[in-house]
Design a protein around this motif. Structure first.
Motif, PDB file in Angstrom:
ATOM      1  N   GLU A 117      -9.859   6.260  -7.312  1.00 29.88           N
ATOM      2  CA  GLU A 117      -8.937   7.078  -6.521  1.00 29.88           C
ATOM      3  C   GLU A 117      -7.992   6.202  -5.689  1.00 29.88           C
ATOM      4  N   VAL A 118      -7.504   5.131  -6.292  1.00 31.54           N
ATOM      5  CA  VAL A 118      -6.643   4.181  -5.589  1.00 31.54           C
ATOM      6  C   VAL A 118      -5.277   4.042  -6.262  1.00 31.54           C
ATOM      7  N   ILE A 119      -5.270   3.870  -7.571  1.00 37.16           N
ATOM      8  CA  ILE A 119      -4.015   3.530  -8.246  1.00 37.16           C
ATOM      9  C   ILE A 119      -3.028   4.694  -8.240  1.00 37.16           C
ATOM     10  N   ASP A 120      -3.489   5.926  -7.959  1.00 35.05           N
ATOM     11  CA  ASP A 120      -2.539   7.040  -7.889  1.00 35.05           C
ATOM     12  C   ASP A 120      -1.561   6.869  -6.733  1.00 35.05           C
ATOM     13  N   ASN A 121      -1.969   6.151  -5.697  1.00 32.72           N
ATOM     14  CA  ASN A 121      -1.086   5.894  -4.561  1.00 32.72           C
ATOM     15  C   ASN A 121      -0.327   4.583  -4.675  1.00 32.72           C
ATOM     16  N   PHE A 122      -0.423   3.922  -5.814  1.00 34.58           N
ATOM     17  CA  PHE A 122       0.389   2.720  -6.007  1.00 34.58           C
ATOM     18  C   PHE A 122       1.850   3.127  -6.195  1.00 34.58           C
ATOM     19  N   PRO A 123       2.768   2.541  -5.436  1.00 31.37           N
ATOM     20  CA  PRO A 123       4.185   2.899  -5.564  1.00 31.37           C
ATOM     21  C   PRO A 123       4.719   2.653  -6.966  1.00 31.37           C
ATOM     22  N   HIS A 124       5.597   3.535  -7.389  1.00 34.80           N
ATOM     23  CA  HIS A 124       6.285   3.438  -8.674  1.00 34.80           C
ATOM     24  C   HIS A 124       7.782   3.207  -8.437  1.00 34.80           C
ATOM     25  N   ASP A 125       8.448   2.767  -9.464  1.00 32.66           N
ATOM     26  CA  ASP A 125       9.902   2.677  -9.434  1.00 32.66           C
ATOM     27  C   ASP A 125      10.505   3.814 -10.244  1.00 32.66           C
ATOM     28  N   GLU A 126      11.712   4.210  -9.860  1.00 30.17           N
ATOM     29  CA  GLU A 126      12.439   5.246 -10.578  1.00 30.17           C
ATOM     30  C   GLU A 126      13.484   4.601 -11.491  1.00 30.17           C
ATOM     31  N   VAL A 127      13.497   5.031 -12.744  1.00 30.19           N
ATOM     32  CA  VAL A 127      14.456   4.506 -13.718  1.00 30.19           C
ATOM     33  C   VAL A 127      15.129   5.689 -14.407  1.00 30.19           C
ATOM     34  N   ARG A 128      16.454   5.584 -14.574  1.00 25.26           N
ATOM     35  CA  ARG A 128      17.212   6.554 -15.370  1.00 25.26           C
ATOM     36  C   ARG A 128      18.087   5.781 -16.349  1.00 25.26           C
ATOM     37  N   TYR A 129      18.519   6.459 -17.404  1.00 24.82           N
ATOM     38  CA  TYR A 129      19.232   5.782 -18.478  1.00 24.82           C
ATOM     39  C   TYR A 129      20.621   6.379 -18.654  1.00 24.82           C
ATOM     40  N   SER A 130      21.585   5.508 -18.879  1.00 28.05           N
ATOM     41  CA  SER A 130      22.955   5.948 -19.107  1.00 28.05           C
ATOM     42  C   SER A 130      23.033   6.761 -20.393  1.00 28.05           C
ATOM     43  N   ILE A 131      23.645   7.939 -20.307  1.00 25.32           N
ATOM     44  CA  ILE A 131      23.812   8.767 -21.496  1.00 25.32           C
ATOM     45  C   ILE A 131      24.743   8.071 -22.499  1.00 25.32           C
ATOM     46  N   GLU A 132      25.702   7.343 -21.990  1.00 29.94           N
ATOM     47  CA  GLU A 132      26.699   6.720 -22.855  1.00 29.94           C
ATOM     48  C   GLU A 132      26.161   5.475 -23.547  1.00 29.94           C
ATOM     49  N   THR A 133      25.466   4.604 -22.796  1.00 27.12           N
ATOM     50  CA  THR A 133      25.071   3.294 -23.328  1.00 27.12           C
ATOM     51  C   THR A 133      23.569   3.127 -23.502  1.00 27.12           C
ATOM     52  N   ARG A 134      22.740   4.042 -22.950  1.00 24.84           N
ATOM     53  CA  ARG A 134      21.276   3.954 -22.953  1.00 24.84           C
ATOM     54  C   ARG A 134      20.775   2.787 -22.090  1.00 24.84           C
ATOM     55  N   LEU A 167      29.428  18.318 -22.952  1.00 25.45           N
ATOM     56  CA  LEU A 167      29.051  19.633 -22.446  1.00 25.45           C
ATOM     57  C   LEU A 167      29.491  19.800 -20.995  1.00 25.45           C
ATOM     58  N   PRO A 168      29.812  21.026 -20.573  1.00 20.53           N
ATOM     59  CA  PRO A 168      30.219  21.259 -19.178  1.00 20.53           C
ATOM     60  C   PRO A 168      29.119  20.836 -18.204  1.00 20.53           C
ATOM     61  N   PHE A 169      29.544  20.160 -17.141  1.00 20.91           N
ATOM     62  CA  PHE A 169      28.633  19.714 -16.074  1.00 20.91           C
ATOM     63  C   PHE A 169      27.524  18.800 -16.595  1.00 20.91           C
ATOM     64  N   ALA A 170      27.773  18.110 -17.696  1.00 20.95           N
ATOM     65  CA  ALA A 170      26.754  17.218 -18.260  1.00 20.95           C
ATOM     66  C   ALA A 170      26.522  16.033 -17.339  1.00 20.95           C
ATOM     67  N   PRO A 171      25.273  15.626 -17.147  1.00 17.83           N
ATOM     68  CA  PRO A 171      24.984  14.453 -16.310  1.00 17.83           C
ATOM     69  C   PRO A 171      25.361  13.172 -17.029  1.00 17.83           C
ATOM     70  N   ASN A 172      25.584  12.118 -16.256  1.00 14.68           N
ATOM     71  CA  ASN A 172      25.851  10.820 -16.877  1.00 14.68           C
ATOM     72  C   ASN A 172      24.609   9.952 -16.952  1.00 14.68           C
ATOM     73  N   LEU A 173      23.501  10.446 -16.407  1.00 13.76           N
ATOM     74  CA  LEU A 173      22.229   9.734 -16.487  1.00 13.76           C
ATOM     75  C   LEU A 173      21.145  10.679 -16.986  1.00 13.76           C
TER      76      LEU A 173
END
Length: 511
Positions: A250-267, A326-332
């Motif tokens: 019951e420890v590693i669930d509280n280990f901080p994570h990083d957030e990653v997103r990917y470019s729709i255009e270039t990946r 598409l209308p209002f499409a995200p870039n990530l």
């Protein structure tokens, strides 16, 4: 079994999103009336001008940070573990009873739940705002049976492979109230010959000063082989070449994570950061990956055959252009949360505990998570109610933030990292006669799992002390592990139900 704050928040699919939770109305300029900007609002903030900080730097300050930017993992680390205002430093309490439950006298699971609710209700929160944050763990709920199961697992391995050549050296990270250590050590002392107990060296690595104090007072008077180190495992700088067991429950669930997103255009991957302005308002923004841990994880995930991210845009340029049109499409892409701190732990195990055997247990799946792949639950206790939140950008120290773990991916990463031979051998330390074999095949090649196993190589040991190519760990469900090692009769209710086997179905073990 944790329980969960609800704070609705608009969040942008574009390169930034904002959230405000700290500054009072009297502190804010009168013209700032919208603290949740829409996706159509232009953001003119120059994030490059903000001071970049880490959680380690913020730990030295007694005030909440302003006019800074940091990686998402540092924001989570600061929120949970800052010595001045962190969640575990000031708010958290682990539910515990003085005496173990007598499960044989409880009629059914409903009566058990009522008993737990009554015990939980005895921990009163503050009348104003979030107060003490309380949860219970299987270690506390099923004591001493849960701790005895962990002890039986470790002793089965130790007595078969190491005794009497090596001491029984155990490291536990994040030991809570010390209940697991107490139950495990009692089990060894009372159920095994004295010469086995005398060889136990139990080391606790605890980040919380308050919990470290509780652990010392509870354990050391009864068990002389215990040492408590009040430090962060990620600051551990002592190498132990002895054969040892490393426990994290019951420890590693509280280990901080990083957030990653990917470019729709270039990946191309973009790393997530959190900006905090002069008013204490939060904004998420993204930039190309430059952090070494993030880059390492993305590379290693592909090396172990797990492929690209589940949120990666399609490989077809046509499909990506179609989606972008598409209308209002995200870039990530949607956000993905990757376990960079857990990866850092694997590096520490390899370098500082080269002959360890790893035992981890935690959540494999969670309800009520915030949006995103492998996203966390963000929750707080408000009055007598635990409520989930829908954003990560919340007041530091008042919210628990915990993640599910992909145990199959963890196993693959762990074995990949540990399989690399060390540049230096374990010189100066007495090696167990069972550490290597002149003929690994005689040990039985089928002793390890055969899936994707490389041929065993003579005289070459990995970071875990096992022959290169051998499977070093397996993944178990909570029920499978307890059926293998626990005395399940001790937790059976009057009507035949057994909560030790039926609870925590979203928990897994790696051993």
């Amino acid at each position: 079994m944790r329980v969960r704050p609800w704070h609705p928040c608009l969040w942008s699919s574009n390169l930034h999103r904002s959230y405000s939770c700290t500054a009072s109305r009297s502190q804010r300029p009168p013209d700032r009336f919208n603290y949740n900007p829409s996706v159509f609002e232009d953001d003119n903030v120059n994030y490059n001008q903000l001071k970049r900080v880490t959680a380690a730097q913020l730990a030295k300050s007694k005030k909440y940070p302003k006019n800074v930017a940091m990686l998402v993992r540092d924001f989570i680390q600061d929120s949970l573990y800052n010595p001045q205002y962190g969640y575990f430093s000031k708010q958290a309490v682990i539910l515990s009873s003085k005496e173990p439950l007598d499960y044989g006298t409880i009629r059914n699971s409903r009566d058990l739940e009522n008993h737990i609710i009554k015990t939980y209700g005895d921990y009163k929160s503050d009348a104003r705002g979030p107060g003490r944050q309380v949860w219970h763990t299987p270690t506390e709920l099923f004591k001493p049976w849960y701790g005895q199961a962990i002890a039986q697992c470790i002793l089965s391995e130790y007595m078969l492979k190491s005794y009497p050549y090596d001491d029984l050296v155990i490291y536990e990270v994040g030991a809570g109230n010390g209940t697991l250590a107490s139950d495990l050590l009692d089990y060894v002392r009372d159920g095994y010959p004295p010469e086995v107990y005398e060889r136990v060296r139990y080391n606790i690595i605890e980040i919380s000063p308050q919990l470290a104090k509780i652990q010392r007072e509870k354990l050391i008077p009864n068990h002389p082989g215990v040492q408590v180190f009040n430090t962060n495992i990620f600051d551990w700088d002592t190498r132990d070449n002895s054969s040892c067991f490393f426990i994290g429950l019951e420890v590693i669930d509280n280990f901080p994570h990083d957030e990653v997103r990917y470019s729709i255009e270039t990946r191309r991957p973009y790393q997530g950061l959190v900006a905090i302005d002069e008013w204490g308002d939060f904004t998420s923004f993204y930039e190309p990956v430059t952090d070494d841990l993030i880059a390492d994880f993305l590379k290693l995930r592909e090396e172990v055959g797990r492929g690209s991210s589940p949120v990666m845009p399609p490989a077809s340029p046509f499909l990506r252009r179609l989606r972008a049109s598409l209308p209002f499409a995200p870039n990530l892409s949607r956000p993905e949360y990757i376990p960079t701190r857990l990866l850092q732990l694997l590096y520490i195990l390899r370098e500082k505990f080269p002959r360890h055997k790893l035992l981890l247990s935690d959540f494999a799946a969670l309800p009520d998570t915030i949006p995103g792949h492998n996203a966390p639950v963000v929750q707080t206790r408000l009055g007598e109610t635990m409520v989930p939140c829908q954003t990560l950008l919340v007041k530091q120290g008042y919210f628990d933030i915990f993640f599910p773990t992909s145990f199959n991916l963890l196993r693959d990463l762990y074995e990949h990292i540990m399989a690399k031979p060390h540049a230096s051998s374990l010189e100066g330390d007495r090696a167990s006669p069972l550490l290597t074999s002149a003929s690994p095949g005689e040990l039985g090649a089928n002793f390890f799992f055969s899936h994707n196993r490389r041929p065993l190589r003579n005289f070459i040991t990995s970071a875990s002390g096992l022959p290169v190519g051998g499977r070093k760990s397996s993944v178990f469900t909570h029920k499978e592990f307890m059926e293998t090692y626990a005395h399940v009769s001790g937790t059976q209710l009057k009507n035949g139900e057994n909560p030790l086997l039926e609870y925590y179905q979203n928990v897994k073990f790696l051993f």
